[in-house]
Design an enzyme around this catalytic site. Structure first.
Site, PDB file in Angstrom:
ATOM      1  N   CYS A   1       0.835  -1.206   0.000  1.00 38.80           N
ATOM      2  CA  CYS A   1       0.000   0.000   0.000  1.00 38.80           C
ATOM      3  C   CYS A   1       0.871   1.257   0.000  1.00 38.80           C
ATOM      4  O   CYS A   1       1.555   1.541   0.987  1.00 38.80           O
ATOM      5  CB  CYS A   1      -0.920  -0.038   1.223  1.00 38.80           C
ATOM      6  SG  CYS A   1      -1.781   1.499   1.570  1.00 38.80           S
TER       7      CYS A   1
ATOM      8  N   CYS B   1       0.085   3.782   2.754  1.00 38.42           N
ATOM      9  CA  CYS B   1       0.546   3.242   4.045  1.00 38.42           C
ATOM     10  C   CYS B   1       2.034   3.511   4.234  1.00 38.42           C
ATOM     11  O   CYS B   1       2.472   3.935   5.305  1.00 38.42           O
ATOM     12  CB  CYS B   1       0.298   1.735   4.132  1.00 38.42           C
ATOM     13  SG  CYS B   1      -1.431   1.238   4.025  1.00 38.42           S
TER      14      CYS B   1
END
Length: 144
Positions: A69, A72
């Protein structure tokens, strides 16, 4: 006199009893003798997630994330900065939802990054999306 509270060690995940007033005095774990307050996010797996969320008497903010991600990964440095700023009153932790989906599943995480604040084993706040360190701190303080 201050009643002791439970603080879960970020290294060995043993629950320690510590007077709240002593958290700022660099207490060590009674089991592994490592510092209890590190000012860094704790990497959790399924077992340690249950211990930190269920046993800690300080709020625990869990960043549900995954290595693939992009948002993230871009939020990780801000999350580390917020961990340093919020310690010792709040413990920040990270749970890789790809490596430990069974720990994340009961919370219905639909998008990542998602941060959830737990107190006394109960969810008290949730927010999704990447944030800067200042925004993370303000959000956590508004929830707790």
């Amino acid at each position: 006199m201050t009643d002791p509270l439970h603080y879960v060690c970020p290294h060995c995940h043993t629950t320690n009893r510590v007077a709240r007033a002593q958290l700022g005095n660099a207490p060590d774990c009674g089991s592994c003798h490592q510092p209890l307050v590190t000012g860094k996010p704790v990497a959790l797996d399924a077992a340690s997630f249950a211990k930190h969320v269920g046993r800690s008497q300080v709020p625990v903010v869990v960043d549900f994330w995954a290595p693939w991600c992009g948002p993230c990964r871009s939020m990780a440095p801000a999350f580390e900065q917020a961990a340093a700023a919020l310690a010792p009153e709040v413990q920040l932790a990270k749970l890789d939802t790809e490596a430990h989906p069974q720990a994340a599943a009961p919370y219905g995480i639909r998008s990542i990054p998602t941060m959830v604040v737990f107190r006394g084993g109960q969810e008290i706040g949730r927010i999704s999306g990447a944030m800067g360190a200042g925004d993370i701190q303000r959000w956590v303080q508004s929830v707790i």
